[in-house]
Scaffold this motif. Structure first.
Motif, mmCIF file in Angstrom:
data_model
loop_
_atom_site.group_PDB
_atom_site.id
_atom_site.type_symbol
_atom_site.label_atom_id
_atom_site.label_comp_id
_atom_site.label_asym_id
_atom_site.label_seq_id
_atom_site.Cartn_x
_atom_site.Cartn_y
_atom_site.Cartn_z
ATOM 1 N N LEU A 62 43.426 44.519 36.779
ATOM 2 C CA LEU A 62 44.470 43.570 36.374
ATOM 3 C C LEU A 62 45.355 43.195 37.556
ATOM 4 C CD1 LEU A 62 45.813 41.984 34.090
ATOM 5 C CD2 LEU A 62 47.213 44.013 33.610
ATOM 6 N N ILE A 63 45.700 44.162 38.392
ATOM 7 C CA ILE A 63 46.510 43.884 39.581
ATOM 8 C C ILE A 63 45.778 42.933 40.517
ATOM 9 C CG2 ILE A 63 47.470 44.906 41.686
ATOM 10 C CD1 ILE A 63 48.159 47.381 40.085
ATOM 11 N N ILE A 64 44.490 43.192 40.734
ATOM 12 C CA ILE A 64 43.678 42.308 41.583
ATOM 13 C C ILE A 64 43.627 40.910 40.983
ATOM 14 C CG2 ILE A 64 41.345 41.874 42.457
ATOM 15 C CD1 ILE A 64 40.985 44.923 42.602
ATOM 16 N N ASN A 65 43.458 40.842 39.663
ATOM 17 C CA ASN A 65 43.411 39.547 38.982
ATOM 18 C C ASN A 65 44.730 38.787 39.115
ATOM 19 O OD1 ASN A 65 40.803 39.189 37.975
ATOM 20 N ND2 ASN A 65 41.190 40.482 36.200
ATOM 21 N N PHE A 114 46.984 39.154 41.493
ATOM 22 C CA PHE A 114 47.079 38.723 42.895
ATOM 23 C C PHE A 114 46.193 37.500 43.143
ATOM 24 C CE2 PHE A 114 45.369 38.830 47.221
ATOM 25 C CZ PHE A 114 46.544 38.746 47.964
ATOM 26 N N GLY A 115 44.956 37.547 42.627
ATOM 27 C CA GLY A 115 44.038 36.421 42.788
ATOM 28 C C GLY A 115 44.554 35.164 42.104
ATOM 29 N N LEU A 116 45.155 35.334 40.941
ATOM 30 C CA LEU A 116 45.711 34.203 40.201
ATOM 31 C C LEU A 116 46.847 33.553 40.978
ATOM 32 C CD1 LEU A 116 45.660 32.607 37.533
ATOM 33 C CD2 LEU A 116 47.260 34.281 36.597
ATOM 34 N N ILE A 117 47.754 34.362 41.491
ATOM 35 C CA ILE A 117 48.882 33.837 42.272
ATOM 36 C C ILE A 117 48.389 33.145 43.544
ATOM 37 C CG2 ILE A 117 50.925 34.485 43.618
ATOM 38 C CD1 ILE A 117 51.405 36.724 41.584
ATOM 39 N N LEU A 118 47.437 33.788 44.228
ATOM 40 C CA LEU A 118 46.890 33.212 45.457
ATOM 41 C C LEU A 118 46.221 31.870 45.200
ATOM 42 C CD1 LEU A 118 46.174 33.468 48.464
ATOM 43 C CD2 LEU A 118 44.100 34.701 47.775
ATOM 44 N N SER A 119 45.421 31.793 44.151
ATOM 45 C CA SER A 119 44.712 30.550 43.841
ATOM 46 C C SER A 119 45.677 29.428 43.471
ATOM 47 C CB SER A 119 43.707 30.783 42.703
ATOM 48 O OG SER A 119 44.357 31.158 41.501
ATOM 49 N N LEU A 120 46.724 29.760 42.719
ATOM 50 C CA LEU A 120 47.711 28.753 42.336
ATOM 51 C C LEU A 120 48.524 28.283 43.535
ATOM 52 C CD1 LEU A 120 49.002 30.174 38.919
ATOM 53 C CD2 LEU A 120 47.448 28.242 39.300
ATOM 54 N N SER A 166 41.368 52.234 35.885
ATOM 55 C CA SER A 166 40.519 51.216 36.501
ATOM 56 C C SER A 166 40.885 49.818 36.017
ATOM 57 C CB SER A 166 39.048 51.512 36.190
ATOM 58 O OG SER A 166 38.212 50.477 36.641
ATOM 59 N N GLN A 167 41.152 49.691 34.716
ATOM 60 C CA GLN A 167 41.514 48.395 34.156
ATOM 61 C C GLN A 167 42.844 47.898 34.708
ATOM 62 O OE1 GLN A 167 39.553 46.366 32.149
ATOM 63 N NE2 GLN A 167 38.121 47.929 32.853
ATOM 64 N N PHE A 168 43.756 48.819 34.951
ATOM 65 C CA PHE A 168 45.044 48.450 35.524
ATOM 66 C C PHE A 168 44.869 47.930 36.950
ATOM 67 C CE2 PHE A 168 49.001 49.660 37.819
ATOM 68 C CZ PHE A 168 49.878 48.830 37.144
ATOM 69 N N LEU A 169 44.015 48.584 37.726
ATOM 70 C CA LEU A 169 43.742 48.122 39.090
ATOM 71 C C LEU A 169 43.079 46.748 39.082
ATOM 72 C CD1 LEU A 169 42.449 51.380 40.859
ATOM 73 C CD2 LEU A 169 44.690 50.293 41.072
ATOM 74 N N PHE A 186 39.718 36.507 35.551
ATOM 75 C CA PHE A 186 38.838 36.352 36.708
ATOM 76 C C PHE A 186 38.092 35.028 36.662
ATOM 77 C CE2 PHE A 186 34.638 36.814 38.662
ATOM 78 C CZ PHE A 186 34.987 37.177 39.958
ATOM 79 N N LEU A 187 37.621 34.639 35.480
ATOM 80 C CA LEU A 187 36.868 33.383 35.327
ATOM 81 C C LEU A 187 37.726 32.157 35.616
ATOM 82 C CD1 LEU A 187 34.682 34.017 32.133
ATOM 83 C CD2 LEU A 187 34.017 34.167 34.532
ATOM 84 N N PHE A 188 39.031 32.350 35.687
ATOM 85 C CA PHE A 188 39.917 31.233 36.036
ATOM 86 C C PHE A 188 40.178 31.168 37.537
ATOM 87 C CE2 PHE A 188 44.033 29.377 36.968
ATOM 88 C CZ PHE A 188 43.971 28.178 36.284
ATOM 89 N N TRP A 189 40.662 32.272 38.121
ATOM 90 C CA TRP A 189 41.140 32.187 39.502
ATOM 91 C C TRP A 189 40.030 32.201 40.541
ATOM 92 C CZ3 TRP A 189 40.215 35.817 43.251
ATOM 93 C CH2 TRP A 189 39.892 37.110 42.846
ATOM 94 N N PHE A 190 38.973 32.967 40.322
ATOM 95 C CA PHE A 190 37.935 33.044 41.361
ATOM 96 C C PHE A 190 37.170 31.728 41.516
ATOM 97 C CE2 PHE A 190 33.941 34.347 43.326
ATOM 98 C CZ PHE A 190 34.413 35.097 44.395
ATOM 99 N N PRO A 191 36.705 31.101 40.416
ATOM 100 C CA PRO A 191 36.080 29.788 40.570
ATOM 101 C C PRO A 191 37.028 28.752 41.179
ATOM 102 C CG PRO A 191 35.511 30.713 38.443
ATOM 103 C CD PRO A 191 36.573 31.598 39.033
#
Length: 266
Positions: free
Chosen positions: A241-244, A246-252, A236-239, A162-167
């Protein structure tokens, strides 16, 4: 489209791996330069957090009439350290590319290099603060160390992704909309106030539902819960991770399509 996404993802992973020593070294150099003329060095990061935790613990422990101060101090300490890491990463994001304007315009390094450097710097800062605070909190609960080794690695992984893709997304939006940088600290302050970091979740009463849509708090609470209780909600952790992912792919993807424009936007 899937082929394009996989190629972009693979190319970025390859670049990250090939340049890992360089961006980690530059981040480490920034950390050392930050405390170059101080006697205690990076110890100040942990010390300042301990001071804040102690002060806030006494004040809010009194305000909320806390009966078990030791457990509240652990609850507050872990939550505050993780929040500071999230807040610091997001706060620095709007000016990430601006601060590297000269290098972006004159060097041939990919813009993701500066994202990796900033991410490494924030991770190093987090660990320098977390280690000292954690060592002190162990005196109040000896099982924290065991819980850290056994149960907390998945929440840590989710936090660092999260600290990578969201910022990164915040940084890219700020390139297009300069006023966005003024909005970020305001939103962060509001999120902090409505997040059960200084107080227990139950204190929100009928507003308890806010925590279910507050992704920042979900990250903090999942890590804090695993450290304190040794229990992990794997569903919850799996969900998360999925969001993360998705966020990582979107940001890249966004970074890829803006890469050639970034030197003209900074």
């Amino acid at each position: 489209m899937r082929v394009i996404i996989m190629k972009i993802f693979r190319d970025n992973i390859k670049f990250c791996f090939e340049t890992r020593k360089l961006w980690w070294f530059t981040a480490t150099s920034r950390t050392r330069a930050r405390f170059a003329r101080t006697a205690l060095g990076s110890f100040w990061l942990g010390f300042s957090n301990l001071l804040s935790i102690t002060t806030l613990g006494i004040v809010y422990g009194t305000v909320f009439s806390v009966t078990d101060f030791n457990s509240y101090l652990i609850y507050l300490g872990i939550g505050l350290v993780v929040w500071n890491a999230i807040c610091s990463s997001i706060s620095s994001a709007p000016i990430l590319f601006i601060n590297n304007r000269s290098n972006i315009q004159n060097l041939k390094l990919k813009p993701i290099f500066y994202v990796l450097e900033e991410w490494a710097f924030q991770v190093q800062t987090f660990f320098q603060s977390f280690v000292l605070v954690f060592l002190v909190l162990i005196f109040f609960n000896k099982s924290l160390f065991y819980n850290l080794i056994v149960s907390s690695w998945i929440p840590f992984v989710n936090l660092f992704i999260f600290l990578f893709w969201f910022p990164l997304i915040i940084a890219l939006i700020s390139l297009r909309f300069s006023d966005f940088a003024q909005l970020v600290p305001i939103v962060l302050q509001l999120i902090f106030l409505i997040s059960p970091i200084l107080y227990r979740k139950e204190s929100l009463g009928d507003l308890n539902w806010i925590t279910n849509i507050n992704f920042f708090y979900i990250l903090i609470d999942s890590l804090r819960y695993s450290l304190i209780t040794s229990n992990v909600n794997y569903y919850s952790q799996f969900l998360i991770l999925i969001i993360n992912i998705f966020g990582l792919i979107l940001s890249l993807l966004i970074l890829h399509f803006l890469t050639k424009k970034i030197p003209f936007l900074v």
